[in-house]
Design an enzyme around this catalytic site. Sequence first.
Site, mmCIF file in Angstrom:
data_model
loop_
_atom_site.group_PDB
_atom_site.id
_atom_site.type_symbol
_atom_site.label_atom_id
_atom_site.label_comp_id
_atom_site.label_asym_id
_atom_site.label_seq_id
_atom_site.Cartn_x
_atom_site.Cartn_y
_atom_site.Cartn_z
ATOM 1 N N ASP A 8 -1.917 -4.623 9.291
ATOM 2 C CA ASP A 8 -3.238 -3.962 9.765
ATOM 3 C C ASP A 8 -3.930 -5.198 9.552
ATOM 4 O OD1 ASP A 8 -3.975 -3.820 6.963
ATOM 5 O OD2 ASP A 8 -4.975 -1.971 7.368
ATOM 6 N N CYS A 65 -0.852 -3.961 4.341
ATOM 7 C CA CYS A 65 -2.141 -3.698 4.661
ATOM 8 C C CYS A 65 -3.028 -4.069 3.515
ATOM 9 C CB CYS A 65 -2.132 -2.019 4.802
ATOM 10 S SG CYS A 65 -1.989 -0.970 3.547
ATOM 11 N N GLY A 66 -4.256 -3.556 3.342
ATOM 12 C CA GLY A 66 -5.179 -4.223 2.275
ATOM 13 C C GLY A 66 -4.503 -3.961 0.919
ATOM 14 N N THR A 67 -4.186 -2.578 0.755
ATOM 15 C CA THR A 67 -3.614 -2.367 -0.547
ATOM 16 C C THR A 67 -2.058 -2.282 -0.612
ATOM 17 O OG1 THR A 67 -3.680 -0.033 -0.094
ATOM 18 C CG2 THR A 67 -5.643 -1.200 -1.302
ATOM 19 N N HIS A 98 18.123 -0.604 -7.067
ATOM 20 C CA HIS A 98 18.282 1.137 -7.350
ATOM 21 C C HIS A 98 18.034 1.518 -6.176
ATOM 22 C CE1 HIS A 98 17.767 1.026 -12.152
ATOM 23 N NE2 HIS A 98 18.949 0.162 -11.644
ATOM 24 N N HIS A 133 23.336 5.386 -7.985
ATOM 25 C CA HIS A 133 21.921 5.298 -7.071
ATOM 26 C C HIS A 133 22.191 5.567 -5.674
ATOM 27 C CE1 HIS A 133 20.460 3.172 -10.496
ATOM 28 N NE2 HIS A 133 21.182 2.078 -10.300
HETATM 29 C C1 RB5 Z 1 -8.401 -0.903 5.659
HETATM 30 O O1 RB5 Z 1 -9.447 -1.140 5.738
HETATM 31 C C2 RB5 Z 1 -7.665 -0.490 4.754
HETATM 32 O O2 RB5 Z 1 -7.923 0.942 4.320
HETATM 33 C C3 RB5 Z 1 -6.135 -0.556 4.624
HETATM 34 O O3 RB5 Z 1 -5.803 -1.948 5.193
HETATM 35 C C4 RB5 Z 1 -5.260 0.002 3.829
HETATM 36 O O4 RB5 Z 1 -5.588 -0.710 2.378
HETATM 37 C C5 RB5 Z 1 -4.831 1.295 3.416
HETATM 38 O O5 RB5 Z 1 -4.161 1.782 2.667
#
Ligand code: RB5
Length: 153
Positions: A8, A65-67, A98, A133
């Site tokens: 994203d 994505c961000g996280t 695994h 596994h």
């Molecule tokens: C987008 O702002 C953020 O929420 C997305 O990239 C992600 O980190 C969601 O888990």
Amino acid sequence: MKIALASDHGGFRLKEVIKNYLESLGVEYIDFGTFSEDSVDYPDYALKAAESIISGETDRGIFICGTGIGISIAANKVPGIRAALCYNIFAAEMSRRHNDANVLALGGRVLGDELAKSIVKVWLETPFEGGRHERRLKKIAGIERKFISDREK
Ligand code: RB5
């Protein structure tokens, strides 16, 4: 091996870094977007790239994505996808040994570029150990089948 890339807006910048890195390693990829930092919804990109893995168009995926949390949750809703969110090299190695992870999820707002590249390298190079596994992965597939067939009742 052909890699499905997806992100994203929060993962877009790191996706470009990883894309260049795959090119330097001679690893083929298909980029399923997103293609800018404009705000988008990560499930849309997780789904497109995950479908390409399940269809056999690509072999494995790197989703960002961000996280890495949202895109890994979304990817894991697709039966047959085993997405592992890895913030370190040990987790990346174990996710292959695994768990036979077929998607590596990364956090574009969490990881530095060099660490992310090291994680990708280990994840690409580490084989699945099989053995005990394999039995556990079959049980995971059993959970997927249970809920798919429950929905059809
Ligand atoms: C987008 O702002 C953020 O929420 C997305 O990239 C992600 O980190 C969601 O888990």
